[in-house]
Design a protein around this motif. Structure first.
Motif, mmCIF file in Angstrom:
data_model
loop_
_atom_site.group_PDB
_atom_site.id
_atom_site.type_symbol
_atom_site.label_atom_id
_atom_site.label_comp_id
_atom_site.label_asym_id
_atom_site.label_seq_id
_atom_site.Cartn_x
_atom_site.Cartn_y
_atom_site.Cartn_z
ATOM 1 N N ALA A 6 118.599 -11.168 57.758
ATOM 2 C CA ALA A 6 120.589 -11.746 57.094
ATOM 3 C C ALA A 6 120.270 -12.985 56.689
ATOM 4 C CB ALA A 6 121.266 -11.578 58.640
ATOM 5 N N LYS A 7 119.630 -13.937 57.094
ATOM 6 C CA LYS A 7 118.841 -14.777 56.092
ATOM 7 C C LYS A 7 118.460 -14.709 54.845
ATOM 8 C CE LYS A 7 118.222 -18.239 59.423
ATOM 9 N NZ LYS A 7 117.070 -19.056 60.855
ATOM 10 N N LYS A 8 117.688 -13.522 54.412
ATOM 11 C CA LYS A 8 117.038 -13.529 53.201
ATOM 12 C C LYS A 8 118.547 -12.892 52.010
ATOM 13 C CE LYS A 8 113.890 -13.033 50.317
ATOM 14 N NZ LYS A 8 112.860 -13.985 49.204
ATOM 15 N N ALA A 9 119.073 -12.436 52.687
ATOM 16 C CA ALA A 9 120.618 -12.126 52.051
ATOM 17 C C ALA A 9 121.065 -12.409 51.837
ATOM 18 C CB ALA A 9 121.097 -10.573 52.482
ATOM 19 N N ILE A 10 120.972 -13.221 52.479
ATOM 20 C CA ILE A 10 122.679 -14.760 52.261
ATOM 21 C C ILE A 10 122.052 -16.148 50.948
ATOM 22 C CG2 ILE A 10 123.491 -16.916 52.973
ATOM 23 C CD1 ILE A 10 123.944 -15.140 55.856
ATOM 24 N N GLU A 11 120.480 -15.327 51.175
ATOM 25 C CA GLU A 11 120.095 -16.867 50.040
ATOM 26 C C GLU A 11 119.903 -16.524 48.990
ATOM 27 O OE1 GLU A 11 115.276 -17.070 51.781
ATOM 28 O OE2 GLU A 11 115.029 -17.195 49.421
ATOM 29 N N LEU A 12 119.838 -14.593 48.512
ATOM 30 C CA LEU A 12 119.827 -14.402 48.029
ATOM 31 C C LEU A 12 120.853 -13.738 47.098
ATOM 32 C CD1 LEU A 12 117.124 -10.706 48.770
ATOM 33 C CD2 LEU A 12 116.735 -12.939 46.247
ATOM 34 N N ALA A 13 122.406 -13.824 47.652
ATOM 35 C CA ALA A 13 124.035 -13.780 47.572
ATOM 36 C C ALA A 13 123.918 -14.880 47.053
ATOM 37 C CB ALA A 13 124.275 -12.896 48.691
ATOM 38 N N SER A 14 123.566 -16.055 47.281
ATOM 39 C CA SER A 14 124.322 -17.321 47.240
ATOM 40 C C SER A 14 123.738 -18.145 46.296
ATOM 41 C CB SER A 14 123.557 -18.515 48.261
ATOM 42 O OG SER A 14 123.763 -18.094 49.831
ATOM 43 N N SER A 15 122.539 -17.754 45.216
ATOM 44 C CA SER A 15 122.063 -17.291 44.452
ATOM 45 C C SER A 15 122.303 -16.879 42.741
ATOM 46 C CB SER A 15 120.449 -17.799 44.209
ATOM 47 O OG SER A 15 120.160 -16.566 44.874
ATOM 48 N N GLY A 16 123.292 -15.722 43.633
ATOM 49 C CA GLY A 16 124.053 -15.247 42.489
ATOM 50 C C GLY A 16 123.901 -13.415 42.286
ATOM 51 N N HIS A 17 122.797 -12.870 43.722
ATOM 52 C CA HIS A 17 122.569 -11.016 43.784
ATOM 53 C C HIS A 17 123.789 -10.915 43.802
ATOM 54 C CE1 HIS A 17 118.657 -12.775 41.103
ATOM 55 N NE2 HIS A 17 118.530 -13.236 41.959
ATOM 56 N N ASN A 18 123.714 -9.626 44.324
ATOM 57 C CA ASN A 18 124.504 -8.746 44.670
ATOM 58 C C ASN A 18 123.368 -7.932 45.605
ATOM 59 O OD1 ASN A 18 126.654 -6.801 44.944
ATOM 60 N ND2 ASN A 18 126.781 -6.704 42.546
ATOM 61 N N VAL A 19 123.713 -7.779 46.826
ATOM 62 C CA VAL A 19 123.143 -7.822 47.842
ATOM 63 C C VAL A 19 123.557 -6.857 48.857
ATOM 64 C CG1 VAL A 19 121.955 -8.392 50.064
ATOM 65 C CG2 VAL A 19 121.983 -9.684 47.661
ATOM 66 N N SER A 20 123.298 -5.619 48.403
ATOM 67 C CA SER A 20 123.946 -5.186 50.429
ATOM 68 C C SER A 20 122.583 -5.081 51.270
ATOM 69 C CB SER A 20 123.477 -3.020 49.426
ATOM 70 O OG SER A 20 124.978 -3.040 48.569
ATOM 71 N N ILE A 21 123.393 -4.720 52.810
ATOM 72 C CA ILE A 21 122.373 -4.884 53.478
ATOM 73 C C ILE A 21 122.763 -3.398 54.338
ATOM 74 C CG2 ILE A 21 121.965 -6.517 55.994
ATOM 75 C CD1 ILE A 21 122.981 -8.495 54.728
ATOM 76 N N VAL A 22 121.886 -2.978 54.209
ATOM 77 C CA VAL A 22 122.773 -1.614 55.037
ATOM 78 C C VAL A 22 122.082 -1.014 56.367
ATOM 79 C CG1 VAL A 22 121.122 0.955 54.923
ATOM 80 C CG2 VAL A 22 120.945 -0.585 52.513
ATOM 81 N N SER A 23 123.839 -0.801 57.086
ATOM 82 C CA SER A 23 123.588 -0.649 58.120
ATOM 83 C C SER A 23 123.378 1.032 58.114
ATOM 84 C CB SER A 23 125.363 -1.952 59.145
ATOM 85 O OG SER A 23 124.526 -2.652 59.609
ATOM 86 N N GLY A 24 122.739 1.563 60.032
ATOM 87 C CA GLY A 24 122.780 2.379 59.783
ATOM 88 C C GLY A 24 123.922 2.755 60.359
ATOM 89 N N GLY A 25 124.921 4.097 59.922
ATOM 90 C CA GLY A 25 127.047 4.717 61.131
ATOM 91 C C GLY A 25 127.466 3.267 60.284
ATOM 92 N N ASP A 26 128.056 2.559 61.541
ATOM 93 C CA ASP A 26 128.993 1.513 60.652
ATOM 94 C C ASP A 26 128.432 -0.241 61.150
ATOM 95 O OD1 ASP A 26 131.698 1.007 60.258
ATOM 96 O OD2 ASP A 26 131.142 -0.551 62.057
#
Lengths: 242, 242
Positions: B56-76
């Motif tokens: 989650a931290k990695k995803a937030i770091e990438l998104a905060s620097s302007g990238h479009n990031v998808s974090i995938v969960s199974g189901g919902d």
């Protein structure tokens, strides 16, 4: 089959295919309208609310005579949708007609996404409609769910004719969760979407957006509000340093 | 974002678009593999189970620097998925990064469709994993849900290391529902799907298909078995002649 909350963005590929490959598509006008762009050569039978039994029988009759028939439910067909009624009737006849239930995104999940992350943990779905179930049963479920810490989603919170159940539910729930955040979403993921965040104390200030197209999510005692979102911690904070 | 039970047939259009339009797609290998046909130019970061906070931290770091990031969960993503953790971390930083939660078909609905119509009425979702929540809480929820007539879906029923919670749950539940039908689905709507119908008395005869990829649905006292399906009557029979 379930078409999800209503926008074609939230329908699955399997449900889309079921509709496009059908000879007949049967459902109430609201749902038929939501999938109108998928309707071309299929014959469409629009039903009305309250005539579920007739609609299910008609679908079975058509399917039994060799047609490919889709019965449309909003959200997921297992969640206050048509799946059980159709299967009950098929079972009564001990029918040999092929049947497939196609799942969809149900309101609790669509609305939770709109609100952020209110579910996270164990949750319970309760319909406040006492048309098919006595109020005493609904009350028992509300009490046990709130006492044991479930996040609670209220389906069908009130209709034009039935307003008392929501008032009774609020009274019951707020004894246990006086400060818990409550999310109210009307027409979730559909045109006309309205959303509000409140507590059980202030919920009725938003009555204008509470009807049969509204889902209400009552957070648990750990849920909190951040900006326009409700977040129920999953419990990682007990195990990990953030 | 949620990818549904696993087959690309059950993913929504919105989730598909989120993946295809991302710069980065982040998730555990199982989920990344399930959507591999949607991955072309996106950078993929495969995480491992148990490292949700880092992911989650990695995803937030990438998104905060302007990238479009998808974090995938199974189901919902709201149902024991990544939505709450990501939002909790964003709230801690009072971040201004844009975030959208994309719902998906969660296991209870996918599995219910495979079993027929076991939900129909009010239902409760309970995870048997006591990694983030103490067993006493889980036990309390099981007890109140079974006593008040909810159909119950058990997520994460057992893992290689944790077997006792399922045994304890069965013991508790079967006092109230000795004859209720129970549906067991492993890898629902995915390759390797296995399904069995039992009662709480005979459930453990199917232990070979019970692991962290299994969802168990315990019907209520009105649920019945017809052919290979579980049907929970919705209550129409109390109001209408069939």
């Amino acid at each position: 089959m379930g078409i999800g909350p209503g926008s074609l963005d939230d329908i699955t590929l399997r449900a889309t295919r079921a509709v496009t490959e059908s000879d007949y598509v049967i459902g109430v006008a609201t749902y038929i309208d939501q999938i109108s762009s998928l309707l071309h050569n299929q014959k469409v039978i629009k039903g009305v609310m309250g005539e579920e039994v007739q609609r299910a029988k008609k679908a079975i009759e058509l399917a039994s005579s060799g047609h490919n028939v889709s019965i449309v439910s909003g959200g997921d067909p297992n969640v206050f949708g048509m799946a059980s009624l159709v299967l009950e009737l098929l079972a009564l006849q001990d029918s040999t007609t092929d049947v497939e239930v196609v799942p969809g995104v149900t309101a609790v999940n669509a609305v939770a996404a709109i609100l952020g992350a209110p579910l996270s943990s164990d949750y319970a779905i309760i319909s406040l409609s006492d048309l098919l179930i006595p109020w005493s049963e609904i009350e028992k479920r509300l009490t046990s769910a709130v006492e044991s810490g479930f996040v609670i989603a209220l389906y069908n919170p009130q209709s034009r004719k039935r307003k008392i159940n929501l008032a009774r539910s609020i009274k019951l729930l707020k004894k246990h969760r006086p400060h818990a955040p409550v999310g109210i979403v009307q027409n979730g993921a559909r045109p006309g979407e309205m959303k509000a965040i409140a507590t059980l104390e202030t919920l009725m200030e938003h009555e204008a957006i509470i009807d049969m197209h509204t889902t209400i999510i009552v957070g648990n005692n750990e849920s909190f509000i951040w900006k326009d979102k409700i977040i129920t911690p999953r419990g990682y904070q007990r195990k990990y340093e953030y």
